[in-house]
Design a protein around this motif. Structure first.
Motif, PDB file in Angstrom:
ATOM      1  N   SER A  39       0.810  -1.208   0.000  1.00  0.00           N
ATOM      2  CA  SER A  39       0.000   0.000   0.000  1.00  0.00           C
ATOM      3  C   SER A  39       0.847   1.264   0.000  1.00  0.00           C
ATOM      4  N   ILE A  40       1.781   1.367   0.941  1.00  0.00           N
ATOM      5  CA  ILE A  40       2.496   2.624   1.163  1.00  0.00           C
ATOM      6  C   ILE A  40       3.977   2.521   0.840  1.00  0.00           C
ATOM      7  N   ARG A  44       5.777   1.610  -4.818  1.00  0.00           N
ATOM      8  CA  ARG A  44       4.426   1.887  -5.325  1.00  0.00           C
ATOM      9  C   ARG A  44       4.306   3.317  -5.844  1.00  0.00           C
ATOM     10  N   ILE A 103      -5.902   1.746  -8.717  1.00  0.00           N
ATOM     11  CA  ILE A 103      -6.827   2.334  -7.752  1.00  0.00           C
ATOM     12  C   ILE A 103      -7.758   1.270  -7.191  1.00  0.00           C
ATOM     13  N   ASP A 106      -5.747  -0.917  -4.797  1.00  0.00           N
ATOM     14  CA  ASP A 106      -5.510  -0.239  -3.527  1.00  0.00           C
ATOM     15  C   ASP A 106      -6.736  -0.316  -2.621  1.00  0.00           C
ATOM     16  N   LYS A 107      -7.916  -0.255  -3.201  1.00  0.00           N
ATOM     17  CA  LYS A 107      -9.147  -0.378  -2.412  1.00  0.00           C
ATOM     18  C   LYS A 107      -9.219  -1.752  -1.747  1.00  0.00           C
ATOM     19  N   ARG A 110      -6.737  -1.850   1.167  1.00  0.00           N
ATOM     20  CA  ARG A 110      -7.246  -1.161   2.354  1.00  0.00           C
ATOM     21  C   ARG A 110      -8.288  -2.011   3.069  1.00  0.00           C
ATOM     22  N   SER A 135       5.045   7.598   4.631  1.00  0.00           N
ATOM     23  CA  SER A 135       3.895   8.504   4.483  1.00  0.00           C
ATOM     24  C   SER A 135       4.345   9.885   4.032  1.00  0.00           C
ATOM     25  N   TRP A 138       5.303   9.931   0.422  1.00  0.00           N
ATOM     26  CA  TRP A 138       4.121  10.027  -0.429  1.00  0.00           C
ATOM     27  C   TRP A 138       3.527  11.434  -0.391  1.00  0.00           C
ATOM     28  N   LYS A 190      -3.506   8.698  -0.705  1.00  0.00           N
ATOM     29  CA  LYS A 190      -2.907   7.487  -0.146  1.00  0.00           C
ATOM     30  C   LYS A 190      -2.252   7.781   1.197  1.00  0.00           C
ATOM     31  N   SER A 193      -4.953   8.509   3.832  1.00  0.00           N
ATOM     32  CA  SER A 193      -5.680   7.288   4.154  1.00  0.00           C
ATOM     33  C   SER A 193      -4.859   6.386   5.076  1.00  0.00           C
ATOM     34  N   HIS A 194      -3.559   6.243   4.784  1.00  0.00           N
ATOM     35  CA  HIS A 194      -2.709   5.407   5.634  1.00  0.00           C
ATOM     36  C   HIS A 194      -2.569   6.018   7.023  1.00  0.00           C
TER      37      HIS A 194
END
Length: 216
Positions: A39-40, A44, A103, A106-107, A110, A135, A138, A190, A193-194
């Motif tokens: 994810s992070i 990516r 996208i 990624d959903k 999560r 984080s 990003w 992203k 959200s993280h």
């Protein structure tokens, strides 16, 4: 955006067969570690930028076609426009699909992170999933991309002068601005959200344990 198979979701409650809590926590930590990396992780973000660059290159060819069409209208220019449009679409369509699939993926990531994290609390292992460095990696560049994209999208049309910039040039730059803005927005979303997920995950974890996690 990655071909790597995602860790599966946790089994339904009625068929879970962990022999003890430690086994559950170990599987939970492994799944969350892999999902968090997918994810992070820095690769990516680099992949997102590379894909967006391919999309922007395709748009640049479309812009070149518009400029050629605006400057001259003859058989040769029509052929040149057709070639540029074809090459541009060949670059934009697959990269656009890759971004769309990314996208969607990624959903799923999560959702599975939420499912695994809700199984139990494990403060000793969970502090490492804050990933503050990733984080920030990003968030900061993505915010700058958003700012640059918005500037191109609004400042270029506002400052364009008749006879100096053509409609094709303005359209191309505005398109580049939109691509930059959208790429940056995906990165900012992203990171936020993280961060929100990590805050919920670590809610109630003692501050001393969080401090230890910062050094992991």
């Amino acid at each position: 955006m990655s071909r790597r198979t995602l860790p599966p979701p946790p089994p339904p409650e009625d068929i879970r067969a962990w022999p003890d809590r430690e086994s559950l926590l170990a599987d939970r930590a492994r799944a969350m570690g892999e999902l968090s990396r997918l994810s992070i992780g820095v690769p990516r973000l680099l992949l997102l930028w590379l894909t967006a660059a391919g999309f922007a290159a395709g748009w640049g060819l479309i812009g070149a076609a518009l400029k050629t069409f605006q400057e001259s209208i003859d058989v040769l220019s029509y052929m040149t426009v057709a070639v540029f449009v074809g090459l541009g679409l060949a670059g934009m369509l697959p990269t656009g699909l890759v971004i769309g699939f990314g996208i969607r993926r990624d959903k799923v990531v999560r959702e599975r992170l939420a499912q695994w994290s809700s199984l139990a609390r494990d403060p000793a292992r969970d502090v490492r999933f804050r990933s503050p460095g990733e984080s920030l990696f990003w968030l900061v560049p993505s915010f700058l991309l958003c700012a640059l994209g918005l500037w191109l999208s609004f400042a270029v049309p506002a400052t364009a002068e008749r006879g100096r910039e053509t409609y094709a040039e303005v359209t191309m730059l505005v398109g580049f601005g939109f691509i930059l803005w959208l790429t940056g927005l995906l990165g900012v979303a992203k990171a936020v959200s993280h961060y929100r997920w990590a805050v919920r995950l670590l809610a109630g974890v003692p501050s001393a344990a969080r401090g230890e996690g910062a050094h992991l």
